[in-house]
Design a protein around this motif. Sequence first.
Motif, PDB file in Angstrom:
ATOM      1  N   ILE B  31      -4.201   1.300   2.251  1.00 24.19           N
ATOM      2  CA  ILE B  31      -3.229   0.251   2.601  1.00 24.19           C
ATOM      3  C   ILE B  31      -3.581  -0.371   3.944  1.00 24.19           C
ATOM      4  CG2 ILE B  31      -1.390   1.519   3.805  1.00 24.19           C
ATOM      5  CD1 ILE B  31      -0.773  -0.692   0.806  1.00 24.19           C
ATOM      6  N   ALA B  32      -4.136   0.452   4.858  1.00 24.75           N
ATOM      7  CA  ALA B  32      -4.559  -0.080   6.155  1.00 24.75           C
ATOM      8  C   ALA B  32      -5.708  -1.074   5.963  1.00 24.75           C
ATOM      9  CB  ALA B  32      -4.993   1.070   7.067  1.00 24.75           C
ATOM     10  N   ILE B  66      -1.671  -0.553  11.420  1.00 25.49           N
ATOM     11  CA  ILE B  66      -0.920   0.666  11.769  1.00 25.49           C
ATOM     12  C   ILE B  66       0.433   0.703  11.024  1.00 25.49           C
ATOM     13  CG2 ILE B  66       0.243   1.881  13.676  1.00 25.49           C
ATOM     14  CD1 ILE B  66      -2.056   0.688  15.476  1.00 25.49           C
ATOM     15  N   ILE B  67       1.119  -0.456  11.052  1.00 27.63           N
ATOM     16  CA  ILE B  67       2.440  -0.501  10.388  1.00 27.63           C
ATOM     17  C   ILE B  67       2.323  -0.242   8.887  1.00 27.63           C
ATOM     18  CG2 ILE B  67       4.305  -2.094   9.725  1.00 27.63           C
ATOM     19  CD1 ILE B  67       4.653  -0.942  12.523  1.00 27.63           C
ATOM     20  N   ILE B  71       4.277   2.621   6.988  1.00 29.21           N
ATOM     21  CA  ILE B  71       5.212   2.325   5.872  1.00 29.21           C
ATOM     22  C   ILE B  71       4.929   3.252   4.688  1.00 29.21           C
ATOM     23  CG2 ILE B  71       5.670   0.601   4.053  1.00 29.21           C
ATOM     24  CD1 ILE B  71       5.729  -1.501   6.284  1.00 29.21           C
ATOM     25  N   VAL B  72       3.646   3.434   4.401  1.00 27.92           N
ATOM     26  CA  VAL B  72       3.275   4.323   3.286  1.00 27.92           C
ATOM     27  C   VAL B  72       3.726   5.757   3.582  1.00 27.92           C
ATOM     28  CG1 VAL B  72       1.375   5.247   1.907  1.00 27.92           C
ATOM     29  CG2 VAL B  72       1.334   2.875   2.646  1.00 27.92           C
ATOM     30  N   TYR B  73       3.492   6.181   4.827  1.00 29.40           N
ATOM     31  CA  TYR B  73       3.884   7.526   5.242  1.00 29.40           C
ATOM     32  C   TYR B  73       5.395   7.714   5.098  1.00 29.40           C
ATOM     33  CZ  TYR B  73       4.670  11.528   8.305  1.00 29.40           C
ATOM     34  OH  TYR B  73       5.066  12.731   8.818  1.00 29.40           O
ATOM     35  N   LEU B  82       7.202   2.836  -1.056  1.00 29.86           N
ATOM     36  CA  LEU B  82       7.209   1.704  -0.112  1.00 29.86           C
ATOM     37  C   LEU B  82       5.844   1.033  -0.014  1.00 29.86           C
ATOM     38  CD1 LEU B  82       9.388   2.704   2.981  1.00 29.86           C
ATOM     39  CD2 LEU B  82       9.737   0.809   1.434  1.00 29.86           C
ATOM     40  N   TYR B  83       4.793   1.763  -0.354  1.00 33.64           N
ATOM     41  CA  TYR B  83       3.458   1.161  -0.263  1.00 33.64           C
ATOM     42  C   TYR B  83       3.336  -0.055  -1.187  1.00 33.64           C
ATOM     43  CZ  TYR B  83       1.743   3.041  -4.695  1.00 33.64           C
ATOM     44  OH  TYR B  83       1.545   3.313  -6.016  1.00 33.64           O
ATOM     45  N   LEU B  84       4.167  -0.037  -2.239  1.00 31.72           N
ATOM     46  CA  LEU B  84       4.148  -1.188  -3.158  1.00 31.72           C
ATOM     47  C   LEU B  84       4.584  -2.466  -2.435  1.00 31.72           C
ATOM     48  CD1 LEU B  84       5.645   0.359  -6.416  1.00 31.72           C
ATOM     49  CD2 LEU B  84       3.332  -0.529  -6.109  1.00 31.72           C
ATOM     50  N   ALA B  85       5.581  -2.287  -1.550  1.00 30.88           N
ATOM     51  CA  ALA B  85       6.060  -3.447  -0.769  1.00 30.88           C
ATOM     52  C   ALA B  85       4.940  -3.985   0.099  1.00 30.88           C
ATOM     53  CB  ALA B  85       7.247  -3.030   0.089  1.00 30.88           C
ATOM     54  N   ALA B  86       4.204  -3.072   0.732  1.00 26.36           N
ATOM     55  CA  ALA B  86       3.084  -3.488   1.593  1.00 26.36           C
ATOM     56  C   ALA B  86       1.993  -4.140   0.760  1.00 26.36           C
ATOM     57  CB  ALA B  86       2.533  -2.270   2.330  1.00 26.36           C
ATOM     58  N   VAL B  87       1.703  -3.553  -0.393  1.00 25.64           N
ATOM     59  CA  VAL B  87       0.656  -4.106  -1.270  1.00 25.64           C
ATOM     60  C   VAL B  87       1.024  -5.529  -1.704  1.00 25.64           C
ATOM     61  CG1 VAL B  87      -0.405  -3.880  -3.568  1.00 25.64           C
ATOM     62  CG2 VAL B  87      -0.219  -1.892  -2.095  1.00 25.64           C
TER      63      VAL B  87
END
Lengths: 234, 112
Positions: B31-32, B66-67, B71-73, B82-87
């Motif tokens: 994700i990073a 970093i964020i 978020i995934v963590y 939550l990683y889906l939101a970032a993706v």
Amino acid sequence: MVKKNLRTQFILAFALMLFGFGMVMQLRSQERVGERLEAQSDSDLVEIMDTLDHEVGAIREELGDANIQLAAFKDSESTNQELLEKAKAEIVELQQFASERKVVGPGIAIRIKDKQHLLTGFDLRQIVEEFRSLGAWAIAINGKRIDYRSNFYRKSGVVFLDGQKLKSDYRIEAIGEAKLLYKTITMARGIRDELNTLNGIHVRITRGETLELSAIKNRSKWQAAQNDSELQKR
Amino acid sequence: MIPILGLVTGIALGLILNIPVPALMARYLGIALLAALDSSFGGLRANLEESFNERLFIGGFLFNTIIAGLIVYLGDNLGIELYLAAVVAFGVRLFQNLAIIRRHFFKVHHWE
């Protein structure tokens, strides 16, 4: 402007370098994880299959043992049940024989009219013994059951059975082989004949009827003898 | 050209150094990387539009990376994907930037 543009490009280049570096690391790690998983899954599968085989074998063995035990248990249970039933039946028979239980069955009944009170306890005992020797299962005089401890005595012209007064006429009942009992009692010089020789005594014998003799009542306690457990207590 | 050289250098360094990443960190790194790619395309786009700001780019690059990992963590610990939101967020922006870069490229070469 050119300088700034160059600096921008270098910054972008640095960012992309970091990205490229991270991307390779990520790809490598994913590749490694995949390889490890594949390798592990193969070896694990073999191991799991092997373990399962062993477990299935062990379970089948246990199942076989359990079935054998179950069959043995069922056999023993049925045997035990049969023995229990047999023992219960024997107890009932013994209780009947010991006059502790009511008995119903075919037999004969002797009615003796003795207006003059000629009969003694000894005479009645002789009749009882005669019935016993003929295999009578249960005997009663005037409705009082006779057991192995019964005693007769005569006092003031009255016969007592186990301490209880017997009123004449006497009715002696015996359950057993009715035909045999009847024939023996009525045979020549048998009990009937003997009794009939006495004046004032009249005997009437009936056979084949279903008799019902109740259990002995008020059984007297042991007095002259004690059982083994009581002696041990002392 | 220089950014591409930077990318190639990064790839080469990655291949040469071959630093292992723990399996647990792979998700965060992934994700990073997406965040870094988004920032890089954003920077390219800004550069093409001549509105590139070094501080904004570096700040955005580091912050987003970093964020995204955090978020995934956080999602892992909360039991929320939550990683889906970032993706989705980074993915959408990535394609938007790519579209703008493509259009700009076409415009420069008069292919439109």
